[in-house]
Structures are given as structure tokens and as C-alpha cells.
Write a protein that holds these residues in place. Sequence first.
Motif, short mmCIF file in Angstrom:
data_model
loop_
_atom_site.label_atom_id
_atom_site.label_comp_id
_atom_site.label_asym_id
_atom_site.label_seq_id
_atom_site.Cartn_x
_atom_site.Cartn_y
_atom_site.Cartn_z
N ALA A 41 14.98 -37.09 -19.77
CA ALA A 41 14.59 -37.94 -20.89
C ALA A 41 13.45 -37.31 -21.69
CB ALA A 41 14.15 -39.31 -20.37
N LYS A 42 12.97 -36.15 -21.21
CA LYS A 42 11.78 -35.55 -21.84
C LYS A 42 12.19 -34.52 -22.89
CE LYS A 42 7.73 -32.83 -20.58
NZ LYS A 42 6.50 -33.49 -20.98
N ILE A 43 11.78 -34.78 -24.13
CA ILE A 43 12.03 -33.81 -25.19
C ILE A 43 10.91 -32.78 -25.16
CG2 ILE A 43 12.35 -33.47 -27.65
CD1 ILE A 43 13.07 -36.42 -27.86
N VAL A 44 11.25 -31.54 -24.88
CA VAL A 44 10.20 -30.50 -24.83
C VAL A 44 10.09 -29.80 -26.19
CG1 VAL A 44 9.44 -28.38 -23.72
CG2 VAL A 44 10.48 -30.19 -22.35
N LEU A 45 11.22 -29.31 -26.69
CA LEU A 45 11.22 -28.70 -28.02
C LEU A 45 11.97 -29.64 -28.96
CD1 LEU A 45 12.07 -25.03 -26.99
CD2 LEU A 45 9.82 -26.02 -27.43
N CYS B 243 3.22 -27.14 -23.83
CA CYS B 243 3.90 -27.59 -25.06
C CYS B 243 5.30 -27.00 -25.16
CB CYS B 243 3.08 -27.23 -26.29
SG CYS B 243 3.07 -25.48 -26.62
N GLY B 244 5.62 -26.03 -24.31
CA GLY B 244 7.00 -25.53 -24.32
C GLY B 244 7.15 -24.08 -24.73
N LYS B 245 6.09 -23.32 -24.65
CA LYS B 245 6.16 -21.90 -25.01
C LYS B 245 7.13 -21.15 -24.08
CE LYS B 245 1.67 -21.23 -24.53
NZ LYS B 245 1.16 -22.58 -24.24
N SER B 246 6.93 -21.36 -22.78
CA SER B 246 7.80 -20.66 -21.83
C SER B 246 9.23 -21.15 -21.95
CB SER B 246 7.32 -20.88 -20.40
OG SER B 246 5.97 -20.53 -20.29
N THR B 247 9.38 -22.42 -22.27
CA THR B 247 10.72 -22.97 -22.44
C THR B 247 11.43 -22.26 -23.59
OG1 THR B 247 9.91 -25.10 -21.66
CG2 THR B 247 12.00 -25.10 -22.82
N1 LIG Z 1 13.18 -27.24 -15.68
C1 LIG Z 1 12.39 -28.22 -16.18
N2 LIG Z 1 12.67 -29.52 -15.92
C2 LIG Z 1 11.91 -30.50 -16.41
N3 LIG Z 1 10.82 -30.30 -17.19
C3 LIG Z 1 10.49 -29.04 -17.49
C4 LIG Z 1 11.24 -27.94 -17.01
N4 LIG Z 1 10.68 -26.80 -17.46
C5 LIG Z 1 9.62 -27.18 -18.20
N5 LIG Z 1 9.50 -28.52 -18.23
C6 LIG Z 1 8.48 -29.28 -18.95
O1 LIG Z 1 8.44 -28.78 -20.25
C7 LIG Z 1 7.11 -28.73 -20.73
C8 LIG Z 1 6.82 -27.37 -21.31
O2 LIG Z 1 6.68 -26.41 -20.28
P1 LIG Z 1 6.40 -24.88 -20.58
O3 LIG Z 1 7.46 -24.37 -21.48
O4 LIG Z 1 6.20 -24.21 -19.30
O5 LIG Z 1 5.03 -24.95 -21.38
P2 LIG Z 1 4.01 -23.79 -21.73
O6 LIG Z 1 4.66 -22.49 -21.42
O7 LIG Z 1 3.75 -23.97 -23.18
O8 LIG Z 1 2.77 -24.06 -20.94
C9 LIG Z 1 6.21 -29.11 -19.58
O9 LIG Z 1 5.75 -30.42 -19.78
C10 LIG Z 1 7.10 -29.06 -18.38
O10 LIG Z 1 6.75 -30.09 -17.49
#
Ligand SMILES: Nc1ncnc2c1ncn2[C@@H]1O[C@H](COP(=O)(O)OP(=O)(O)O)[C@@H](O)[C@H]1O
Lengths: 301, 291
Positions: free
Chosen positions: A24-28, A49-53
Motif C-alpha cells: 500500500a506504500k507509494i515510494v516513487l 525517499c526512494g533513491k535506492s528504489t
Molecule cells: N522491498 C520493499 N518492500 C517494501 N518497502 C520497501 C522495499 N524497498 C524499499 N522500501 C521502502 O521504500 C522507501 C524508500 O527506500 P530506499 O529506496 O531504500 O530509500 P533511500 O535509498 O532514498 O534511502 C523506504 O521507506 C523503504 O521502507
Amino acid sequence: MMSDHYQQGKHVLYAENVIKVYGAKIVLADIDLAVSRGEFVTMVGPSGCGKSTLLRLILGQEQQSSGTLIIDGEAIEHPDERRGVVYQKYSLFPHLTVFDNVRLGPQFTRNPWRRFVERKIVRDEAMKFIDKVGLTEHASKFPAQLSGGQQQRVAIAQALIMRPAVLLMDEPYGALDPFTREELQEFLLQLWEETKMTIFFVTHDLEEALYLGSRLIGISQFYFEGKDMKARARGARVVVDLDLGRGRKTPATKATREFGESVRFVRHECFTPGISMRVIDLPLRHPDSFITLDAEQRGEK
Amino acid sequence: MKRIREFFSIHYSPSTAVKIVLALLPFLISAGVYYKFASERHAINPDDKLLPLPGQMLDEIKRYAFQRENEELFKGSEEPVSKEDLGDILFLKDTLASLKRLVIGTSISAISALLVGLLMGMFPWFRSFGRPFVTFLSIVPPLSILPIIFIVFGVEEMAKIMLIIIGTSFLMSRDINLVIEAIPREQIVKALTLGANSFQIIWKIIIPQIMPRFLEMTRIYLSPAWLFLIAAEAIASQDGLAYRIFLARRYMNMAQIIPIVLWITFIGFIMNYLLKVFIRWRYPWYMAEGK
Ligand SMILES: Nc1ncnc2c1ncn2[C@@H]1O[C@H](COP(=O)(O)OP(=O)(O)O)[C@@H](O)[C@H]1O
């Protein structure tokens, strides 16, 4: 459905309306991004905030929930040799020497016959790259026998030998001491000038981002959309996009007043939870930047 | 006084000599205590079998390890005796029989565990397919199905080797699976960005990386393997070190049991040591990582 911002020959990396949702969590929320060949993009943003994502999406390690993501003219599917990657940790294979680590890519991409016939070519090529990162006398060591900075140099050589369309770097200097970090920053700038490769560099260090990049992108969840001016949890989008120029930089640049002001500006735009902007007013100043908004998001409905 | 207090504190760092003395102490004390009780019993009854004296044990060792099985019977006989009539040197025969079972059983177990662990670690479909079942099998107490093993595989070599395999391979598969899953995801992605295909990832990245841990695991699983070997030999066998122990038990022959137990311990120690040395020699990077 793509807008007409995409220019095939020019944009090596292109994202439009990219959304990533975990449960349910919108990251990007809605990433729009066009990167020209040869750009050194640095990406900053509040932690979580989703950089790694976004990086994982560009790598192809995960798929976006919706939107378009194009690398070198093709949609991204799985990780492959068009993107090189350097992580903060785990970039190197612990069971291989420096030489074998660097040689791995050229070996993987040859069939057994060519691997045999061209083994001398591969060896010379690997040594050339090891030489380039200044580790010739460490070629037969294992990663665990090197310092953190040396390990990252090997990781860069290992990725560069594949000549990827984009080199992705995920906080590569995050674990280094300040001195080594500065040294590797200079090294990377030099390498970038030499090779004119496209780099996508994620960091949480604003100064590093402003110093290294020819273009700085900030992503954040703090902005307003539509008529709704109440702050609420959203997915991240690009909120800052600056042209930093491709001119030669020296460590002295960091001491100038201008540099200090840029740091304050980006910190204010991107890292301050209390202060948010309407999407239509975001400082997206790089010539390549664009934003796709519908009437509702613009606040016209 | 101060030095005594220092000795018993957590800050004390013993020198090599002190370390050796301290290490030998428990051995010497137990040997001494044993000898004291044994000689007391022998003072009352010179033929005591329960706590044999070193001399009795030496006699048994001589008979068991240096004489052929039937040598005593033909003692003093004038005619030349054929080798077949004399029989085997039982010690050698038993040791080889036990080692053969142990090595074959553990090898098959380790290799099949490597395959299954690898498949579970690499392919999501195989993980879903295999892991619950392997977990189930690994929880079944192997000795409880020993009768089934004897019924299915007979009471010959096969049954003993199967017991070792059943007793160790499921747990080993799960352990190897865990080791593979502990390899950071980044390593796989990295290999893909270097142009690797699935086969190259398994063959060049995963297997070489888990090899030292795999051997380490095999080393640790030698202990349960011994356990199952001894159980199998005790119940149904014609030879083997554990068979000999349980045979000697019928005659209350402690003088033979104790040396065999020490011998088994020694074999275990040597195998353990050799594997350790091999890992250190073959995988210098593993040692460099300080694991
Ligand atoms: N596989 C996943 N399942 C659920 N939530 C995730 C997953 N990967 C990342 N998140 C969530 O996405 C958000 C962004 O994470 P991330 O991309 O690591 O941020 P950053 O690299 O900017 O610190 C975080 O709140 C994290 O909890």
C-alpha cells in the motif's frame, strides 16, 4: 502512452511517469527524467525517499509498477551489461583476486572458445584498467586485503571494462574516511573527463553531489499537488533539477561562496520537511528536465 | 595474593606455557583419578574387568591390532597354517569398514545436500517446492526410522550408509540453502551487469563462494555422521569399530572398549584437523576475510 520529450539519440536514460508501489506504500510517485549521454548526474534526497528504489528500477532488478523506463533506446527488463554498478559494499567478489574480478566481465561475455583464443587480449585489457585505477601492484591480492578506497577503485575498474551505457553508483563512497573520499572524488572526475561516460551517482551528501555532478537531481516526498495544500505522505518525485555545467572543478570550488549558496538552496528545496512547493513551481532548471502533469495535479480542476 | 587474584580475573592473559599446562590438566587429572580407582579395585580383585589397568589394555591392543583373528588358536601347532585360517587383523578390518561407511555416507550426503541447497537457493520455484518438505524430513528423528531403514534396505552396508545420509543430508541442505541466501543480492545483480548467464552465476560466483563454508559444514556434520554410524553398527553388523565395542560389551571387556573409543576419537580429531588445514590452504581469501 509517452509524451514527445524522448529523443532517442540524445537520451541514454529516460523515465516517464514511473511509479513504484510496495503493497500500500507509494515510494516513487511520478518520476520524470531524461538524461543525455555523457552527463554526470548526482541524485540526492532525504533518507528513505526512494533513491535506492529508483536505482533498482534502472538496474532492472525490480520492475516499476507503471510508467516507462528506457535505457539506450530499449525498455529495461533485467540487469545486463548495459548498466554497470558500483555499490557501497559487495561490489567485488571476495573469492577472486583484483585481476580476476576485473577480468570477469570480458570472460563472462565470451564463449569458451573465444575466452581461450583471446585470453591474452582479455588479460591485457584487464591490466590496462587495473593500471588506470592505480592498483597494478595489487593485482594478485584478494579484496579483503585491500583498503576500502582501493576496493572501490577495483569495483570501478570492474564496471568500466564493460563500457556500460550508464554507470550507476549507489553511495559508493559512503563508507570511506573523508580523506580517501576526496581522493576518490578527484579520481572519478578525472575518469569521467577522460571517458565521457554517463554516470548516475546516488549520495546523501549534498556537497559531494554538487561538487561531482554536471547535473543535480533531488527527489523528495515534500511537495504539493493540485489544490490540496495539506502536507501528507506521498511518493517521491523529482523536486530539484539543476544544470551544474561540465566545467573543470577543483577542490577549491567547495570553498567558494557560490558553492555554499547552492548547498543551502538544495537543502532548503529538498531536505526541509516543513517547506513544500507546489509541483508547478518546482525548480526544474536543467534544459533536459520535464514534468508531466494533468490538469488536476496542476491545480486547475 | 595479587597475582592469584589477577589469575582468576577476566583480565588475565596466559602465556603459551601456562596455556599448555592448563589444557593438559583435565586430561592428567582424569587419568590419575581413573588409575587410582582402578588400582584400588585390582588390590581387592586382580582379575577386575570393570576398570582395567594400562597393562590389560596393552594386552588387548596387542591381540586386537597386531595379531590375526585366529592366531591364538593355532599357537603351538606344528603344521604350517594358511593365511586364510589365520583370519584378518580385526583392528584394520574394523577401521576400514567403519571409515568406508562414514566417508561414503557423508560424501553422498554432502554432495546431494549441495545440489538441493543450491537449487533451493537459486530458483524460487524450487524453494517453494522443496523447502517445506526438506524441513519436514529434517525434523523426523533419523533413529526413529532406523527399523524402517533396515526393512527397506536390508541389514547390509546399504542400510548403514543410508542411515548416515538420512540423518545428515536434510539438515545439511537447509544449512547450505541458508548460506546461499546469505550471499548479498548485490553480488548476483553485479554478476548480471557483467554479462553473466545463470549457469555462470552458479558455477563462477555461487559455488566458489560457498565452497569453504560447505567444507566447514561437512566437517561439523562428521559428528552426527559418527553417531549414526555407531548406531547402525551396534544394531546390525559383522564388522566395524562400533560393532567391536558392542561385542566386547557382552564380555564386559572394558580393556578393549576403552582403546577403541580413544581410537575413534583420534580418527575424528584427525579428519577435523585435515579438513581445517585443507580449507586454509585452498581458500586463502576465506581466511583473509577473517571468518
Ligand atoms: N522491498 C520493499 N518492500 C517494501 N518497502 C520497501 C522495499 N524497498 C524499499 N522500501 C521502502 O521504500 C522507501 C524508500 O527506500 P530506499 O529506496 O531504500 O530509500 P533511500 O535509498 O532514498 O534511502 C523506504 O521507506 C523503504 O521502507
